[in-house]
Scaffold this motif. Structure first.
Motif, mmCIF file in Angstrom:
data_model
loop_
_atom_site.group_PDB
_atom_site.id
_atom_site.type_symbol
_atom_site.label_atom_id
_atom_site.label_comp_id
_atom_site.label_asym_id
_atom_site.label_seq_id
_atom_site.Cartn_x
_atom_site.Cartn_y
_atom_site.Cartn_z
ATOM 1 N N PHE A 102 -22.424 -28.659 46.540
ATOM 2 C CA PHE A 102 -21.174 -29.198 46.019
ATOM 3 C C PHE A 102 -20.329 -28.075 45.433
ATOM 4 O O PHE A 102 -20.824 -26.992 45.114
ATOM 5 C CB PHE A 102 -21.413 -30.297 44.975
ATOM 6 C CG PHE A 102 -22.068 -29.814 43.706
ATOM 7 C CD1 PHE A 102 -21.308 -29.452 42.608
ATOM 8 C CD2 PHE A 102 -23.441 -29.733 43.604
ATOM 9 C CE1 PHE A 102 -21.910 -29.017 41.434
ATOM 10 C CE2 PHE A 102 -24.053 -29.301 42.441
ATOM 11 C CZ PHE A 102 -23.288 -28.943 41.357
ATOM 12 N N ALA A 103 -19.044 -28.354 45.311
ATOM 13 C CA ALA A 103 -18.093 -27.424 44.700
ATOM 14 C C ALA A 103 -17.235 -28.224 43.732
ATOM 15 O O ALA A 103 -16.955 -29.406 43.960
ATOM 16 C CB ALA A 103 -17.226 -26.772 45.770
ATOM 17 N N ALA A 104 -16.827 -27.582 42.651
ATOM 18 C CA ALA A 104 -16.020 -28.256 41.639
ATOM 19 C C ALA A 104 -15.007 -27.296 41.047
ATOM 20 O O ALA A 104 -15.234 -26.084 41.006
ATOM 21 C CB ALA A 104 -16.913 -28.812 40.533
ATOM 22 N N VAL A 105 -13.907 -27.859 40.586
ATOM 23 C CA VAL A 105 -12.898 -27.113 39.837
ATOM 24 C C VAL A 105 -12.655 -27.899 38.557
ATOM 25 O O VAL A 105 -12.344 -29.093 38.604
ATOM 26 C CB VAL A 105 -11.586 -26.955 40.625
ATOM 27 C CG1 VAL A 105 -10.535 -26.252 39.774
ATOM 28 C CG2 VAL A 105 -11.816 -26.203 41.923
ATOM 29 N N LEU A 106 -12.836 -27.242 37.411
ATOM 30 C CA LEU A 106 -12.681 -27.883 36.105
ATOM 31 C C LEU A 106 -11.619 -27.178 35.285
ATOM 32 O O LEU A 106 -11.493 -25.953 35.361
ATOM 33 C CB LEU A 106 -13.979 -27.784 35.303
ATOM 34 C CG LEU A 106 -15.148 -28.643 35.689
ATOM 35 C CD1 LEU A 106 -16.353 -28.275 34.838
ATOM 36 C CD2 LEU A 106 -14.814 -30.087 35.517
ATOM 37 N N LYS A 107 -10.931 -27.945 34.468
ATOM 38 C CA LYS A 107 -10.023 -27.384 33.466
ATOM 39 C C LYS A 107 -10.512 -27.866 32.108
ATOM 40 O O LYS A 107 -10.973 -28.991 31.971
ATOM 41 C CB LYS A 107 -8.591 -27.823 33.717
ATOM 42 C CG LYS A 107 -8.023 -27.194 34.967
ATOM 43 C CD LYS A 107 -6.564 -27.495 35.126
ATOM 44 C CE LYS A 107 -6.058 -26.786 36.376
ATOM 45 N NZ LYS A 107 -4.624 -26.886 36.520
ATOM 46 N N THR A 108 -10.415 -26.994 31.115
ATOM 47 C CA THR A 108 -10.864 -27.350 29.770
ATOM 48 C C THR A 108 -9.686 -27.320 28.801
ATOM 49 O O THR A 108 -8.707 -26.590 29.018
ATOM 50 C CB THR A 108 -11.936 -26.364 29.256
ATOM 51 O OG1 THR A 108 -11.346 -25.077 29.087
ATOM 52 C CG2 THR A 108 -13.116 -26.271 30.209
#
Length: 133
Positions: free
Chosen positions: A49-55
């Motif tokens: 899987f691949a993910a892009v997160l913003k905090t």
């Protein structure tokens, strides 16, 4: 395979480590720890899987594990059995590696019922007799 649901996340960088809770649902990620909120998206291909997160910071408290509050994290990982692991880099802090382990949270219905004990069920006369009794 990474499935939709609630997960506990354990994460670390060279500046520190922490835990939080995330919800994966229909390709979207949301979650938080005590001071930082996370949002983003993910894609699954079998066990990878691949993910892009913003905090972003939602409460005062300890510094983030990145040294800055608002970052974008690009992650890749694998999910096998009950755990998923991934790692990635943070654009805002070049060279900063970010490692995450996800552990599914069991729903209340999945947990065995809590055992209750009735003191009337205790029968000391049934215990084996030792030589000191």
């Amino acid at each position: 395979m990474l499935t939709d649901g609630h997960y506990m996340a354990w994460f670390k960088t060279k500046l520190g480590e922490g835990t939080g809770r995330v919800l994966l649902q229909n390709g979207m990620i949301s979650g938080a720890d005590t001071v930082i909120s996370y949002s983003g998206s993910y894609q699954v291909d079998g066990t990878r899987f691949a993910a892009v997160l913003k905090t972003s910071r939602h409460a005062p408290g300890q510094p983030s594990v990145f040294g800055v509050d608002e970052v974008e994290i690009k992650l890749v990982g694998t999910a096998t059995g009950n755990f998923a692991t991934c790692s990635g880099e943070v654009e805002e802090v070049p060279g900063m590696l970010f490692d995450v382990t996800l552990m599914p949270v069991k729903a209340e219905a999945d947990r065995p019922p809590e055992r209750t004990y009735n003191p009337a069920d205790f029968h000391p006369e049934r215990l084996p007799k030792g030589k000191f009794r």
